[in-house]
Enzyme design. Structure first.
Site, PDB file in Angstrom:
ATOM      1  N   LYS A   1       0.742  -1.200   0.053  1.00 32.33           N
ATOM      2  CA  LYS A   1       0.053   0.027   0.063  1.00 32.33           C
ATOM      3  C   LYS A   1       1.012   1.309   0.034  1.00 32.33           C
ATOM      4  O   LYS A   1       1.639   1.117   0.973  1.00 32.33           O
ATOM      5  CB  LYS A   1      -0.964   0.092   1.402  1.00 32.33           C
ATOM      6  CG  LYS A   1      -1.935  -1.000   1.198  1.00 32.33           C
ATOM      7  CD  LYS A   1      -3.126  -0.545   2.266  1.00 32.33           C
ATOM      8  CE  LYS A   1      -4.302  -1.545   2.194  1.00 32.33           C
ATOM      9  NZ  LYS A   1      -5.445  -1.212   3.260  1.00 32.33           N
TER      10      LYS A   1
ATOM     11  N   GLU B   1       1.769  -1.019  17.022  1.00 29.26           N
ATOM     12  CA  GLU B   1       1.060  -1.778  15.800  1.00 29.26           C
ATOM     13  C   GLU B   1       1.737  -3.166  15.995  1.00 29.26           C
ATOM     14  O   GLU B   1       0.834  -4.148  15.815  1.00 29.26           O
ATOM     15  CB  GLU B   1       2.041  -1.327  14.702  1.00 29.26           C
ATOM     16  CG  GLU B   1       1.430  -1.147  13.466  1.00 29.26           C
ATOM     17  CD  GLU B   1       0.250  -0.406  13.042  1.00 29.26           C
ATOM     18  OE1 GLU B   1      -0.930  -0.966  12.900  1.00 29.26           O
ATOM     19  OE2 GLU B   1       0.216   0.681  13.040  1.00 29.26           O
TER      20      GLU B   1
ATOM     21  N   LYS C   1       1.703 -10.459   8.656  1.00 27.63           N
ATOM     22  CA  LYS C   1       1.332  -9.329   7.695  1.00 27.63           C
ATOM     23  C   LYS C   1       1.461  -9.974   6.530  1.00 27.63           C
ATOM     24  O   LYS C   1       0.407  -9.888   5.515  1.00 27.63           O
ATOM     25  CB  LYS C   1       1.963  -8.027   7.597  1.00 27.63           C
ATOM     26  CG  LYS C   1       1.435  -7.206   6.587  1.00 27.63           C
ATOM     27  CD  LYS C   1       1.302  -5.714   6.856  1.00 27.63           C
ATOM     28  CE  LYS C   1       0.770  -4.799   5.992  1.00 27.63           C
ATOM     29  NZ  LYS C   1       0.970  -3.557   6.109  1.00 27.63           N
TER      30      LYS C   1
ATOM     31  N   ARG D   1      -7.832  -8.556   4.883  1.00 30.74           N
ATOM     32  CA  ARG D   1      -7.072  -7.748   5.339  1.00 30.74           C
ATOM     33  C   ARG D   1      -7.629  -6.798   6.354  1.00 30.74           C
ATOM     34  O   ARG D   1      -7.014  -5.971   6.938  1.00 30.74           O
ATOM     35  CB  ARG D   1      -6.412  -6.709   4.001  1.00 30.74           C
ATOM     36  CG  ARG D   1      -4.922  -6.797   3.996  1.00 30.74           C
ATOM     37  CD  ARG D   1      -4.725  -5.837   2.813  1.00 30.74           C
ATOM     38  NE  ARG D   1      -3.411  -5.036   2.894  1.00 30.74           N
ATOM     39  CZ  ARG D   1      -2.536  -5.049   1.998  1.00 30.74           C
ATOM     40  NH1 ARG D   1      -2.571  -5.514   0.930  1.00 30.74           N
ATOM     41  NH2 ARG D   1      -1.376  -3.985   2.270  1.00 30.74           N
TER      42      ARG D   1
ATOM     43  N   ASN E   1      -7.271  -3.778  10.600  1.00 30.63           N
ATOM     44  CA  ASN E   1      -7.650  -2.493  10.894  1.00 30.63           C
ATOM     45  C   ASN E   1      -8.157  -2.673  12.431  1.00 30.63           C
ATOM     46  O   ASN E   1      -8.830  -1.540  12.828  1.00 30.63           O
ATOM     47  CB  ASN E   1      -9.013  -2.160  10.101  1.00 30.63           C
ATOM     48  CG  ASN E   1      -8.637  -1.621   8.922  1.00 30.63           C
ATOM     49  OD1 ASN E   1      -7.486  -1.217   8.695  1.00 30.63           O
ATOM     50  ND2 ASN E   1      -9.487  -1.849   7.969  1.00 30.63           N
TER      51      ASN E   1
ATOM     52  N   HIS F   1      -8.276   6.239  13.875  1.00 30.26           N
ATOM     53  CA  HIS F   1      -8.166   7.130  12.568  1.00 30.26           C
ATOM     54  C   HIS F   1      -8.928   8.371  13.310  1.00 30.26           C
ATOM     55  O   HIS F   1      -8.461   9.516  12.986  1.00 30.26           O
ATOM     56  CB  HIS F   1      -8.574   6.609  11.442  1.00 30.26           C
ATOM     57  CG  HIS F   1      -7.576   5.880  10.573  1.00 30.26           C
ATOM     58  ND1 HIS F   1      -7.804   4.783   9.869  1.00 30.26           N
ATOM     59  CD2 HIS F   1      -6.032   5.927  10.995  1.00 30.26           C
ATOM     60  CE1 HIS F   1      -6.670   4.202   9.596  1.00 30.26           C
ATOM     61  NE2 HIS F   1      -5.733   4.806   9.903  1.00 30.26           N
TER      62      HIS F   1
HETATM   63  N1  LIG Z   1       1.497   1.667   3.622  1.00 24.61           N
HETATM   64  C1  LIG Z   1       0.946   1.169   4.693  1.00 24.61           C
HETATM   65  O1  LIG Z   1       0.818  -0.051   4.694  1.00 24.61           O
HETATM   66  C2  LIG Z   1       1.012   1.831   6.078  1.00 24.61           C
HETATM   67  C3  LIG Z   1       0.650   0.916   7.199  1.00 24.61           C
HETATM   68  C4  LIG Z   1       0.850   1.935   8.383  1.00 24.61           C
HETATM   69  C5  LIG Z   1       1.078   3.213   8.424  1.00 24.61           C
HETATM   70  N2  LIG Z   1       1.476   3.996   7.188  1.00 24.61           N
HETATM   71  C6  LIG Z   1       1.976   5.186   7.103  1.00 24.61           C
HETATM   72  O2  LIG Z   1       3.047   5.283   8.023  1.00 24.61           O
HETATM   73  C7  LIG Z   1       3.213   6.778   8.332  1.00 24.61           C
HETATM   74  C8  LIG Z   1       3.693   6.719   9.786  1.00 24.61           C
HETATM   75  O3  LIG Z   1       4.943   6.053   9.806  1.00 24.61           O
HETATM   76  P1  LIG Z   1       6.150   6.204  11.027  1.00 24.61           P
HETATM   77  O4  LIG Z   1       5.328   6.102  12.211  1.00 24.61           O
HETATM   78  O5  LIG Z   1       7.211   5.428  10.517  1.00 24.61           O
HETATM   79  O6  LIG Z   1       6.346   7.707  10.870  1.00 24.61           O
HETATM   80  P2  LIG Z   1       7.264   8.722  10.248  1.00 24.61           P
HETATM   81  O7  LIG Z   1       7.716   7.971   8.937  1.00 24.61           O
HETATM   82  O8  LIG Z   1       6.882  10.043  10.248  1.00 24.61           O
HETATM   83  O9  LIG Z   1       8.531   8.426  10.997  1.00 24.61           O
HETATM   84  C9  LIG Z   1       8.499   8.966  12.454  1.00 24.61           C
HETATM   85  C10 LIG Z   1       9.693   9.887  12.862  1.00 24.61           C
HETATM   86  O10 LIG Z   1      10.686   8.942  13.203  1.00 24.61           O
HETATM   87  C11 LIG Z   1      12.002   9.370  12.724  1.00 24.61           C
HETATM   88  N3  LIG Z   1      13.012   8.433  12.111  1.00 24.61           N
HETATM   89  C12 LIG Z   1      12.892   7.516  11.249  1.00 24.61           C
HETATM   90  N4  LIG Z   1      13.780   6.663  11.495  1.00 24.61           N
HETATM   91  C13 LIG Z   1      14.518   7.034  12.439  1.00 24.61           C
HETATM   92  C14 LIG Z   1      15.515   6.246  13.060  1.00 24.61           C
HETATM   93  N5  LIG Z   1      16.121   5.044  12.674  1.00 24.61           N
HETATM   94  N6  LIG Z   1      16.079   6.982  14.355  1.00 24.61           N
HETATM   95  C15 LIG Z   1      15.583   7.937  14.626  1.00 24.61           C
HETATM   96  N7  LIG Z   1      14.313   8.673  14.101  1.00 24.61           N
HETATM   97  C16 LIG Z   1      14.116   8.060  12.911  1.00 24.61           C
HETATM   98  C17 LIG Z   1      11.733  10.267  11.334  1.00 24.61           C
HETATM   99  O11 LIG Z   1      12.635  11.358  11.101  1.00 24.61           O
HETATM  100  C18 LIG Z   1      10.246  10.984  11.940  1.00 24.61           C
HETATM  101  O12 LIG Z   1      10.422  11.951  12.537  1.00 24.61           O
HETATM  102  C19 LIG Z   1       1.850   7.275   8.529  1.00 24.61           C
HETATM  103  O13 LIG Z   1       1.985   8.097   7.166  1.00 24.61           O
HETATM  104  C20 LIG Z   1       0.761   6.123   7.973  1.00 24.61           C
HETATM  105  O14 LIG Z   1      -0.145   6.392   7.049  1.00 24.61           O
HETATM  106  C21 LIG Z   1       1.257   3.323   5.990  1.00 24.61           C
HETATM  107 ZN   LIG Z   2      -1.511   1.401  11.755  1.00 21.96          ZN
END
Ligand SMILES: NC(=O)c1ccc[n+]([C@@H]2O[C@H](COP(=O)([O-])OP(=O)(O)OC[C@H]3O[C@@H](n4cnc5c(N)ncnc54)[C@H](O)[C@@H]3O)[C@@H](O)[C@H]2O)c1
Ligand SMILES: [Zn+2]
Length: 359
Positions: A141, A183, A225, A240, A244, A251
């Site tokens: 996704k 998660e 997953k 899938r 959720n 959300h």
């Molecule tokens: N595609 C999918 O199936 C799916 C599933 C769940 C979530 N998402 C999406 O994922 C996003 C959230 O992802 P997230 O929680 O990773 O947030 P993010 O990508 O914003 O990362 C969170 C923070 O962590 C920092 N960071 C990244 N790697 C790091 C590291 N190794 N050390 C220190 N800091 C680090 C980043 O700079 C950022 O500030 C949302 O946009 C959500 O919609 C997508």
């Molecule tokens: Zn999620």
């Protein structure tokens, strides 16, 4: 190693410690291309840029880094346009592919750009947050957001490889780590009581530098997953849907705070608790299991009370849910590891439960 079996779109998820330096070799073996456009953030670039560059150079793969600002706001048309423009400038006509080295924001944005550039070029996911390793990097996704809502523009586009280097997690701050653990806990709750118990045992002590335990957790989540994605690659037959769990209300909590208050994991922790409360009210879930789940969530440093949000603000986005008709379809629980998709949950019950969770 975990395999995602999707016929010609199959790929491997490699989970391990200090495996970033194997990126070039793995990309080389898959013959993904001769140049890679490496989408990342400033921190990862400064800390790991050389390892990545050297690893790719050893395979004769040219590398250009592209830095994306931190935060959900980067999942935008503006960043997408900037990225695609820079990619076109870098693309010398040799075969180019994308590596998304970052959290879920970078994974979603870069994955989407890979799906649409020249109608699709290979994409490798190198997730650097726990949330991205257990969830967003797997399953294909990809999306960017619109002012009207999250992930409204996107594509199903499977990566060619996922490299989850546990050692990269050591620098995550406490909130980002807890957010990923929410998660991971979700997978335990919906399909793996042993994973749940492992997280339960470690909840108060586990930190981002406990690579041994995290490796077990990331691998277990990846496997769960992968199996679900194999059964329902494009979200079409409902398999899938259990992913959720905690997300419908989560959300709504996220949106009510205008994205940026709670992290995604914090919001879904609250959503999972509300789903447990509803499951209890419907006499599906025993009290002991509900208490265990709440204890683990608080032990992980995640919230159990919703603050800074009024119930009407949660009801707003929730009722805009596509399937909303005064009642809703929710993933509820009949026990740990026993999810149930329940149709027709009265909105009044959801509101009551959410109101009780508000601090
Ligand atoms: N595609 C999918 O199936 C799916 C599933 C769940 C979530 N998402 C999406 O994922 C996003 C959230 O992802 P997230 O929680 O990773 O947030 P993010 O990508 O914003 O990362 C969170 C923070 O962590 C920092 N960071 C990244 N790697 C790091 C590291 N190794 N050390 C220190 N800091 C680090 C980043 O700079 C950022 O500030 C949302 O946009 C959500 O919609 C997508
Ligand atoms: Zn999620």
């Amino acid at each position: 190693m975990v395999c995602v079996n999707l016929k010609e779109r199959s790929y491997q998820i490699i989970v391990g410690k200090n495996i970033l330096s194997s990126l070039g070799r793995r990309c080389g073996a898959l013959k993904l291309g001769s140049d890679v456009f490496c989408v990342t953030n400033a921190f990862i670039r400064s800390r790991y840029g050389k390892i990545i560059d050297d690893s790719l150079a050893r395979q004769g793969i040219g590398c250009r880094f592209f830095i994306v600002p931190d935060g959900e706001r980067s999942k935008s048309f503006a960043q997408c346009k900037r990225l695609l423009g820079a990619l076109a400038g870098f693309d010398s006509g040799r075969r180019v592919f994308i590596a998304a080295v970052g959290g879920g924001v970078i994974g979603d944005l870069a994955g989407f750009c890979a799906a649409v550039y020249k109608r699709g070029i290979p994409c490798v996911q190198v997730p650097t947050t726990l949330l991205a390793q257990v969830d967003s990097a797997i399953g294909g996704k990809t999306a960017i957001d619109l002012p009207e809502g999250k992930n409204l523009v996107g594509a199903f586009y499977q990566p060619r490889l996922v490299v989850s280097d546990i050692s990269l997690l050591a620098t995550l701050d406490r909130r980002q780590f807890a957010s990923g653990m929410a998660e991971a806990l979700k997978y335990g709750i919906i399909s793996d009581p042993r994973l749940f118990s492992l997280i339960e045992d470690k909840a108060g002590f586990l930190g981002p530098d406990d690579a041994g335990t995290l490796r077990v957790i990331v691998e277990a989540c990846s496997r769960i997953k992968a199996k679900i994605v194999e059964r329902d690659e494009r979200d079409e037959n409902g398999a899938r849907m259990i992913l959720n769990f905690g997300h419908t209300i989560g959300h709504a909590v996220e949106a009510a705070q205008g994205y940026g208050g709670y992290t995604h994991g914090e919001a879904i922790a609250l959503g999972m608790l509300c789903a447990c409360d509803i499951s209890r009210k419907l006499r599906m879930l025993d009290e002991k299991s509900a208490c265990r789940i709440e204890r683990v969530i608080t032990g992980l440093g995640l919230p159990s009370k919703i603050s800074g949000v009024n119930p009407a603000a949660i009801a707003g986005p929730y009722s805009r849910d596509k399937k909303f008709k005064g009642q809703s379809r929710l993933v509820l629980l009949a026990g740990i590891g026993i999810p149930r998709i329940v149709e027709g949950v009265p909105f009044a019950l959801v509101k009551e439960v959410v109101r009780k969770r508000i601090a």
